[in-house]
Design an enzyme around this catalytic site. Sequence first.
Site, PDB file in Angstrom:
ATOM      1  CG  HIS A  81      -2.027   1.004   1.126  1.00 65.22           C
ATOM      2  ND1 HIS A  81      -3.250   0.821   1.712  1.00 65.22           N
ATOM      3  CD2 HIS A  81      -2.087   2.214   0.506  1.00 65.22           C
ATOM      4  CE1 HIS A  81      -4.024   1.874   1.457  1.00 65.22           C
ATOM      5  NE2 HIS A  81      -3.327   2.736   0.732  1.00 65.22           N
ATOM      6  CG  HIS A  83      -0.856   6.617  -2.047  1.00 65.18           C
ATOM      7  ND1 HIS A  83      -2.018   6.696  -2.765  1.00 65.18           N
ATOM      8  CD2 HIS A  83      -1.167   5.970  -0.897  1.00 65.18           C
ATOM      9  CE1 HIS A  83      -3.014   6.128  -2.068  1.00 65.18           C
ATOM     10  NE2 HIS A  83      -2.506   5.681  -0.939  1.00 65.18           N
ATOM     11  CG  HIS A 201     -10.215   4.123   1.301  1.00 66.21           C
ATOM     12  ND1 HIS A 201      -9.096   4.849   1.619  1.00 66.21           N
ATOM     13  CD2 HIS A 201     -11.217   4.635   2.063  1.00 66.21           C
ATOM     14  CE1 HIS A 201      -9.411   5.756   2.547  1.00 66.21           C
ATOM     15  NE2 HIS A 201     -10.696   5.640   2.828  1.00 66.21           N
ATOM     16  CG  HIS A 257      -6.498   2.058   4.982  1.00 61.54           C
ATOM     17  ND1 HIS A 257      -7.846   2.006   4.805  1.00 61.54           N
ATOM     18  CD2 HIS A 257      -6.010   2.757   3.944  1.00 61.54           C
ATOM     19  CE1 HIS A 257      -8.155   2.654   3.699  1.00 61.54           C
ATOM     20  NE2 HIS A 257      -7.051   3.110   3.156  1.00 61.54           N
ATOM     21  CG  ASP A 330      -2.379   4.577   3.322  1.00 64.89           C
ATOM     22  OD1 ASP A 330      -2.068   4.969   2.186  1.00 64.89           O
ATOM     23  OD2 ASP A 330      -3.465   4.848   3.860  1.00 64.89           O
ATOM     24  CG  HIS A 334      -0.169  14.816   0.972  1.00 69.74           C
ATOM     25  ND1 HIS A 334      -0.809  14.794  -0.244  1.00 69.74           N
ATOM     26  CD2 HIS A 334      -0.727  13.824   1.711  1.00 69.74           C
ATOM     27  CE1 HIS A 334      -1.726  13.825  -0.236  1.00 69.74           C
ATOM     28  NE2 HIS A 334      -1.683  13.220   0.929  1.00 69.74           N
ATOM     29  N   GLY A 350      -2.842  11.626   4.784  1.00 71.79           N
ATOM     30  CA  GLY A 350      -1.798  10.631   4.548  1.00 71.79           C
ATOM     31  C   GLY A 350      -0.475  11.059   5.149  1.00 71.79           C
TER      32      GLY A 350
HETATM   33 ZN   LIG Z   1      -3.700   4.770   0.610  1.00 68.61          ZN
END
Ligand SMILES: [Zn+2]
Length: 465
Positions: A81, A83, A201, A257, A330, A334, A350
């Site tokens: 998981h 990004h 999700h 999650h 996860d 940012h 996040g």
């Molecule tokens: Zn995620």
Amino acid sequence: MIKYLLVLSVRFGNNVRATDVIIDLVLTKAKAYIDKEIVDCSLAINDGKIVKIGKEPNMPKAQAKIDLKHLLVLPGLMDVHVHLRDEGKAYKEDFYSGTAAAASGGITTVLDMPNNDPVTMSAETLRNRMKIAQEKVLVNVGFYSEFPKNMKEIKPIVEEGAVAFKLFMADQVGGLNIDDDNAVLEAFNTVSKLNVLVAVHAEDRTELKKAEEELKRANCNDISAFLRAHSEKVEVKAIKRITKIAKQASIHIHFCHVSTENGLKTIIDGKKSGMPITCEVTPHHLLLSADDFKRIGTLALTMPPIREKPHCAVLWNGIKNGWVDVLGSDHAPHTLQEKKLEIVWSVKVGVPNLETTIPLLLTQVKKGRLSIGDVVRLMAEKPAEIFNLKGRGSLKEGNCADITVVDLRRKFRVDASKFHSKAKYSPFDGWLVQGKPVKTFVNGRLIMDEGEIVANAGSGSIIRS
Ligand SMILES: [Zn+2]
């Protein structure tokens, strides 16, 4: 001479022939986690694969030898998981910085989420994303796809190599109308024939938006309002709805999650009924609680949010009892500006977790809350099994030489300013941890050594289903 060659060929078994006895690499003095035991051994690596595990004198001749100094050697740990951003969101993270963070954190394989710019939801966007990634990645990277609007595009996406589909239920990200049960069922039916799982999700959009609008109207814009909107009910409602639809399609659903007591309970009920359901928890839902917002503020804002303490205890129990299948970070980077805003609804959700997850887990091993076997199960064996990542997830002859070397004695403080990730903050910043990934090998190549990236961009590989 003939006799000599004969001896060599016997000694090296089937994997290495006498005629090409100089292999790529031998790792000596390893304490390796093999078949649920920690074994003193050496590992021979050739062409990206583990070709022999045994005593040092029995290792084939190699071009290079690395002494692992009796450190713990684990199968390459995987994070399903992540990004990685890049493309339109490269200012937050790109394939190089994200996979450097992974390698630095002892992670050899990551699966990239599809909420990118453009959203990964067609064969073309996926192909393009893989092409860009190939030049930059340092670890193995597989890709999720969101569901396209046109169901006919699902098969080409799988043929292009998507590892799994992601269904984001908190808002409209992909092409599939998430409010339409029939459309979701049709998508599940299509995917079930293609032997690919759907990762969910689970937060119900209708319930969530209703609560959010009410709070906004009442001018409630702080963290407590966010927690009220993203309630346990929102998670449970989504899990129940998806489980019901999945039952009709007989499809493997993987819940990302899971964060609440009743969320996990609903999943356990589904598992007990024999449905192919698996689930993930994250380090932040295990180790942080709503109390931590006082200290960390919106930096710790995630979706679903960190919860009141009793929920953490339930998640830990889920791990102990084997109901939780996977631990995923996860990792959702940012910029600091995007994280620090007055109005909570505008804050990007996040946290970057690739560089903290393994040290945090090893610290829990030190505290006796987890075993090394748990860490390997949650971050190597189960991810490989669930996502069908063949040749990975365990140390054995013939498998890919993805290897995480950790020093269990090493204590240090998490220092987010030193992250390889572009996101240089963490809710765990300053935490004293024990257990550090010190070497990361991906397909037999040393990528990270003592925190430093020692391989070139593009050294990692793209994983296709
Ligand atoms: Zn995620």
